[in-house]
Design a protein around this motif. Sequence first.
Motif, mmCIF file in Angstrom:
data_model
loop_
_atom_site.group_PDB
_atom_site.id
_atom_site.type_symbol
_atom_site.label_atom_id
_atom_site.label_comp_id
_atom_site.label_asym_id
_atom_site.label_seq_id
_atom_site.Cartn_x
_atom_site.Cartn_y
_atom_site.Cartn_z
ATOM 1 N N UNK A 180 0.877 -1.179 0.000
ATOM 2 C CA UNK A 180 0.000 0.000 0.000
ATOM 3 C C UNK A 180 0.909 1.222 0.000
ATOM 4 N N UNK A 181 0.764 2.094 -1.037
ATOM 5 C CA UNK A 181 1.662 3.232 -1.145
ATOM 6 C C UNK A 181 1.069 4.290 -2.084
ATOM 7 N N UNK A 182 1.682 5.458 -2.080
ATOM 8 C CA UNK A 182 1.334 6.475 -3.060
ATOM 9 C C UNK A 182 1.948 6.063 -4.393
ATOM 10 N N UNK A 183 1.116 5.926 -5.403
ATOM 11 C CA UNK A 183 1.590 5.407 -6.680
ATOM 12 C C UNK A 183 2.551 6.370 -7.370
ATOM 13 N N UNK A 184 3.666 5.818 -7.833
ATOM 14 C CA UNK A 184 4.605 6.602 -8.646
ATOM 15 C C UNK A 184 4.108 6.718 -10.077
ATOM 16 N N UNK A 185 3.092 5.937 -10.414
ATOM 17 C CA UNK A 185 2.635 5.853 -11.792
ATOM 18 C C UNK A 185 1.242 6.456 -11.986
ATOM 19 N N UNK A 186 0.747 7.141 -10.966
ATOM 20 C CA UNK A 186 -0.548 7.816 -11.039
ATOM 21 C C UNK A 186 -0.290 9.318 -11.023
ATOM 22 N N UNK A 187 -0.668 10.035 -12.101
ATOM 23 C CA UNK A 187 -0.347 11.468 -12.177
ATOM 24 C C UNK A 187 -1.106 12.309 -11.152
ATOM 25 N N UNK A 233 2.298 4.100 2.978
ATOM 26 C CA UNK A 233 1.492 5.300 3.197
ATOM 27 C C UNK A 233 0.122 4.859 3.717
ATOM 28 N N UNK A 234 -0.445 5.499 4.718
ATOM 29 C CA UNK A 234 -0.050 6.788 5.330
ATOM 30 C C UNK A 234 1.002 6.662 6.440
ATOM 31 N N UNK A 235 1.446 5.452 6.733
ATOM 32 C CA UNK A 235 2.505 5.247 7.722
ATOM 33 C C UNK A 235 3.433 4.167 7.183
ATOM 34 N N UNK A 236 4.565 3.949 7.864
ATOM 35 C CA UNK A 236 5.554 2.974 7.433
ATOM 36 C C UNK A 236 5.445 1.714 8.296
#
Length: 372
Positions: free
Chosen positions: A201-208, A328-331
């Motif tokens: 679960x993370x903020x996508x590097x591939x979503x603009x 995200x939202x935590x590690x």
Amino acid sequence: MTSVDVSADLRELKATLASVEAVLDLPALRRELSELEAAAADPGLWDDPDHAQKLTSRLSAVQAELKKLASLHERMDDVEVLFELAEAEHDPSAAAEAGAELDSIRKAVDELEVRTLLSGEYDERDCVVTVRSGAGGADACDFAEQLMRMYLRWSEPHGFGTEVYDVSYAEEAGIRSATFAVKGPYAYGHLSVEQGTHRVVRISKYDNQGRRQTGFAAVEVVPALEQTDEIEDIPEDEIRVDVYRSSGPGGQGVNTTDSAVRLTHLPTGIVVSCQNERSQLQNKATAMAVLKAKLLQRTRDEERAKVDELRGSATASWGDQMRSYVEHPYQMVKDLRTGFETADVKGVYDGNIDGFLEAGIRWRKSGEKSAG
């Protein structure tokens, strides 16, 4: 830490090491070492290269095991002296150094203790690991590549050799799948607890729009096949053989000939590819060995499922989601079977997974005891 605390810790560590040596059967290990050394000195040893390779590999493993045990005894004696000197000279830096050494010894003893729990039929073997991306698009493919890197990075400092057989790269990023071998004593025993579905679960590097994305990857671990394993030759009409040109990331050509091989076992749908060798024949032989290992594992799984059905116990957890990697939202990386967790996500991706492996091995052992 006072000398009284250190003495108590060392007594506990020495007692644990003694129990480990009892399980490993130290006299039997020493006898085996003498026999292996005598066999290795035979001038005709390499007349049979396969046997010679197996013998010398086992010789190295036994030598390393006995050397590690002897070293731990020496280190325990030395660290006790270090603490006494630090205390006598009121030297905080020397005390800190001795404390770090004691922690290192404790970790080494713990690792040996976990090794004694690896008593399964195939735990001593090399293993073949396959990582596949699942739902989640480019993030899942990128995550699958991170998992592959994690296992390869874990292997190196633990003395395990690795060999990448095949990598299928995704269009946008990461990999669709990868198959690689991890070679060394108890490679399968350690990594078999990694089998299952991993989730990120993370903020996508591939979503603009920078939205949060969930991705999945599946990890499969099978023991490497040995000559003594009973598996019949696979009939030729049950295998489809495809040859193609090896390629790297972005479709970059690695080879100018059709040397890569893909085998499809038609009755089961199992697909195995290999492109790490220059020769098509070598790639086919490697792929066939992996295919046989997977078929043998499938047979074992089917037999185990029948026993479990008769026993009335559910073991579906091994195929379900078993670990979450939250960025995200935590590690947090958390194993959902054992409850073991850490906030050091980067460290985990860098191969620091010993805590997860140990917890998984202990969890599996406790399950075997309760099932028995």
